[in-house]
Each structure stands twice: as C-alpha cells, then as structure tokens.
Design a protein around this motif. Structure first.
Motif, PDB file in Angstrom:
ATOM      1  N   ILE A 253       0.862  -1.184   0.000  1.00 22.45           N
ATOM      2  CA  ILE A 253       0.000   0.000   0.000  1.00 22.45           C
ATOM      3  C   ILE A 253       0.897   1.232   0.000  1.00 22.45           C
TER       4      ILE A 253
ATOM      5  N   LYS B  63       1.575   5.017   0.718  1.00 21.94           N
ATOM      6  CA  LYS B  63       1.056   6.050   1.616  1.00 21.94           C
ATOM      7  C   LYS B  63       0.972   7.368   0.869  1.00 21.94           C
TER       8      LYS B  63
ATOM      9  N   SER C 145      -3.418   1.816  -9.516  1.00 28.50           N
ATOM     10  CA  SER C 145      -4.505   2.340  -8.691  1.00 28.50           C
ATOM     11  C   SER C 145      -5.343   1.159  -8.208  1.00 28.50           C
ATOM     12  N   GLY C 146      -6.187   1.406  -7.240  1.00 31.09           N
ATOM     13  CA  GLY C 146      -7.047   0.353  -6.721  1.00 31.09           C
ATOM     14  C   GLY C 146      -7.950  -0.244  -7.780  1.00 31.09           C
TER      15      GLY C 146
ATOM     16  N   SER D 217     -10.082   3.840  -4.633  1.00 23.75           N
ATOM     17  CA  SER D 217      -9.353   5.103  -4.589  1.00 23.75           C
ATOM     18  C   SER D 217      -7.929   4.941  -4.066  1.00 23.75           C
ATOM     19  N   GLY D 218      -7.536   3.728  -3.718  1.00 26.63           N
ATOM     20  CA  GLY D 218      -6.202   3.502  -3.183  1.00 26.63           C
ATOM     21  C   GLY D 218      -5.125   3.481  -4.254  1.00 26.63           C
ATOM     22  N   GLN D 219      -3.897   3.603  -3.805  1.00 25.86           N
ATOM     23  CA  GLN D 219      -2.720   3.487  -4.669  1.00 25.86           C
ATOM     24  C   GLN D 219      -1.864   2.357  -4.114  1.00 25.86           C
ATOM     25  N   TYR D 220      -1.448   1.444  -4.989  1.00 27.15           N
ATOM     26  CA  TYR D 220      -0.768   0.236  -4.557  1.00 27.15           C
ATOM     27  C   TYR D 220       0.439  -0.048  -5.431  1.00 27.15           C
TER      28      TYR D 220
END
Length: 137
Positions: free
Chosen positions: A8, A10, A88-89, A110-113
């Motif tokens: 993940i 940050k 991206s998610g 909406s996450g970034q991985y």
C-alpha cells in the motif's frame, strides 16, 4: 521470505504537499483530484494491456539500472522499483480479475498500490494470449 504481492502506497506528507502547492500556485490539489478521478475509472482490456506493458517496461529498466551505483541512486530518487509496479485500486482489481484471484477486502478503488512484477507479468501474458486467440477467430 518472498516479498508481499501488494504494498500500500502512503499519501504524500504535509511537507511535500506544501512544496507542491507552492510550486504549482496551489493548483496541485486540482491536478491531484483530476488524477484521482481518472484512476478510479476502469480501463477497457486494450487500455489495461497498454498500462501493464508500460509499467513492466519501466520496472525492467529500473532492474537493469540497478546493476550500477548511479542507477540505484536514480531508482531511489525517482521512486522506481524493479520489483513492483504502481497501480490504482481500480486497476489492481482489474488485474486480479484477469488472474482470477479474489481481490482482498482492504483494496479500495481510490487507493494506490504497488503490485509485485511477477503478478503484473502474469496478467500481461494472459491478456496477450487472449488477444492472440481473439485475433485468430
């Protein structure tokens, strides 16, 4: 122990946000919002294939650069990782669908991985094989 499949990312620190706002006259929030909105849109098969192709190419370049000190410094400063590709998610969910892997519950659109390169390569290879099959039909 092997590296995790997903990391993940940050969000930026308050300091980096302040610097980027100063450089872009406060427009970085608008740019960031537009970029976040685009990352939430699912890609069609061709677009996802292109994104994976580019990200895997960049990871390979980072791996080759990592063979010498200047390349390792460049990778560190640019944030490029030879073992992971940024996604991206939404796109991570799409990659998991291609691989027929159940998406973990903590993955949000909406996450970034960071996705381990070997999983990105598997998805790319599967999509490439599917494209070849479709072109024969």
């Amino acid at each position: 122990m092997r590296n995790p499949i997903i990391k993940i990312i940050k969000g930026p620190s308050a300091t980096s946000r302040g610097v980027s706002d100063a450089v872009t006259s406060g427009l970085s929030v608008a740019y960031s919002s537009i970029g976040a909105a685009v990352d939430r849109l699912p890609l069609d098969s061709e677009q996802l294939f292109g994104v994976l192709h580019f990200r895997l190419y960049e990871a390979d370049r980072a791996r080759r650069r990592g063979g010498w000190l200047g390349g390792r410094v460049y990778n560190r400063l640019s944030g490029q990782d030879p073992d992971y590709i940024p996604v991206s998610g939404t796109h991570l969910i799409q990659v998991f669908n291609v691989l027929r892997i159940e998406t973990p519950e903590f993955v949000g659109v909406s996450g970034q991985y960071l996705l381990r390169v070997d999983y990105g390569q598997r998805a790319y290879d599967r999509m490439k094989a599917d494209r070849t099959t479709e072109n024969r039909d």
